[in-house]
Design an enzyme around this catalytic site. Structure first.
Site, short mmCIF file in Angstrom:
data_model
loop_
_atom_site.label_atom_id
_atom_site.label_comp_id
_atom_site.label_asym_id
_atom_site.label_seq_id
_atom_site.Cartn_x
_atom_site.Cartn_y
_atom_site.Cartn_z
N TYR A 17 -4.82 0.17 -11.10
CA TYR A 17 -5.64 -0.02 -9.82
C TYR A 17 -6.93 1.14 -10.10
CZ TYR A 17 -1.53 -2.05 -7.41
OH TYR A 17 -0.75 -2.84 -6.89
N HIS A 22 -11.10 -1.19 -4.68
CA HIS A 22 -10.36 -0.44 -3.64
C HIS A 22 -10.21 1.08 -3.52
CE1 HIS A 22 -8.61 -1.23 0.37
NE2 HIS A 22 -7.43 -1.49 0.10
N PHE A 68 0.62 4.87 -1.81
CA PHE A 68 -0.24 3.67 -1.42
C PHE A 68 -1.25 3.74 -0.60
CE2 PHE A 68 2.67 1.85 -4.90
CZ PHE A 68 1.76 1.37 -5.87
N ASN A 70 -1.76 1.99 2.15
CA ASN A 70 -1.53 2.16 3.71
C ASN A 70 -0.32 3.28 3.93
OD1 ASN A 70 0.83 1.25 2.03
ND2 ASN A 70 1.31 -0.49 3.33
N ASN A 116 -6.56 -0.28 5.63
CA ASN A 116 -5.57 0.13 5.87
C ASN A 116 -5.34 1.74 5.62
OD1 ASN A 116 -4.30 -2.72 6.49
ND2 ASN A 116 -3.79 -2.72 4.34
#
Length: 196
Positions: A17, A22, A68, A70, A116
Site C-alpha cells: 500500500y 490512500h 488499517f 478504518n 474511513n
C-alpha cells in the site's frame, strides 16, 4: 497561532500500500520527519510509527498508524491520551478525492467526506470532529463505484509529481500554521497549485 502537538498521516500498513493514493497523508508525515532529520520508529503502544520534532519552537509528535485505515482512531486516541493532547491540537493529513492532484487544503473541523480514517478518529473522540485536517488532493475517478480501486491504486508519474509538490508546499506551510495561525496558512496553501 495554532497549538499543534500531534500530526497524523493516515495510511494503510504494508509495502503493497505504500505507494497508493490512500497513503498520501503518510507521505506528508514522512517528508516532515526527513526535513527535520528524524526517523519514524515503530511504537507498539501507539499502534504506529512515531517521531518527535521541534517545529517552529513547538514540541510536536508525528504518527503514522500501522492499523488499517478504518481503525486509525485507535492509534490517534492512544497517543492523544498518553500525552494529554486535545482534539484541536491534532492535525490529521489524508488523501482527498474532492481536490485535484497538485492542491492541498487545510481546515479545522468539518465532516469526514466518507473517509474511513476520519470516520474512525471522529468516533473514537466521541464524535468531536474539531481537529485540523490537511486534505491532500488525489482527484476522483469520476465514478463512485471506482473509488476503492482508485484510492488503492498508484497514481501515474505525472500525478505523483503534482501530489508530491503539493505535499512539499503543505510541509512548508505547517510552520506557518504553528507561528501565524490558520488564516495565514489557508491564504498561502490554498493559493498553491502544482503545474502539470
Amino acid at each position: 497561532m495554532s497549538s499543534i502537538k500531534l500530526i497524523v498521516g493516515l495510511a494503510n500498513p504494508g509495502a503493497e500500500y505504500a505507494q497508493t493514493r490512500h497513503n498520501a497523508g503518510a507521505w506528508y508525515v514522512d517528508l516532515l520527519a526527513q526535513r527535520h532529520n528524524q526517523q519514524l520508529k515503530e511504537e507498539s503502544k501507539f499502534y504506529g510509527y512515531t517521531a518527535r520534532l521541534n517545529l517552529a519552537g513547538n514540541d510536536v509528535r508525528l504518527l503514522v498508524p500501522t492499523t488499517f485505515m478504518n481503525l486509525s482512531g485507535k492509534a490517534v486516541l492512544a497517543m492523544a491520551n498518553f500525552y494529554r493532547i486535545e482534539p484541536d491540537e491534532i492535525l490529521v493529513a489524508h488523501d482527498e478525492l474532492d481536490i485535484p492532484p497538485g492542491v492541498a487544503k487545510i481546515k479545522l473541523g468539518g465532516g469526514n467526506g466518507g473517509h474511513n480514517g476520519l470516520k474512525d478518529i471522529q468516533s473514537k473522540f466521541g464524535n468531536n470532529p474539531n481537529f485540523y485536517r490537511l486534505r491532500i488532493g488525489i482527484g476522483h475517478p469520476g465514478d463512485k463505484n471506482k473509488v476503492v480501486g482508485f484510492v488503492l491504486g498508484k497514481p501515474p508519474a505525472s500525478e505523483q509529481k503534482m501530489i508530491d509538490e503539493a505535499i512539499d508546499e503543505a510541509a512548508r506551510c505547517t510552520e506557518i500554521l504553528l507561528t501565524d495561525g490558520l488564516e495565514k496558512t489557508v491564504r498561502r496553501l490554498h493559493s498553491f497549485k502544482a503545474q502539470a
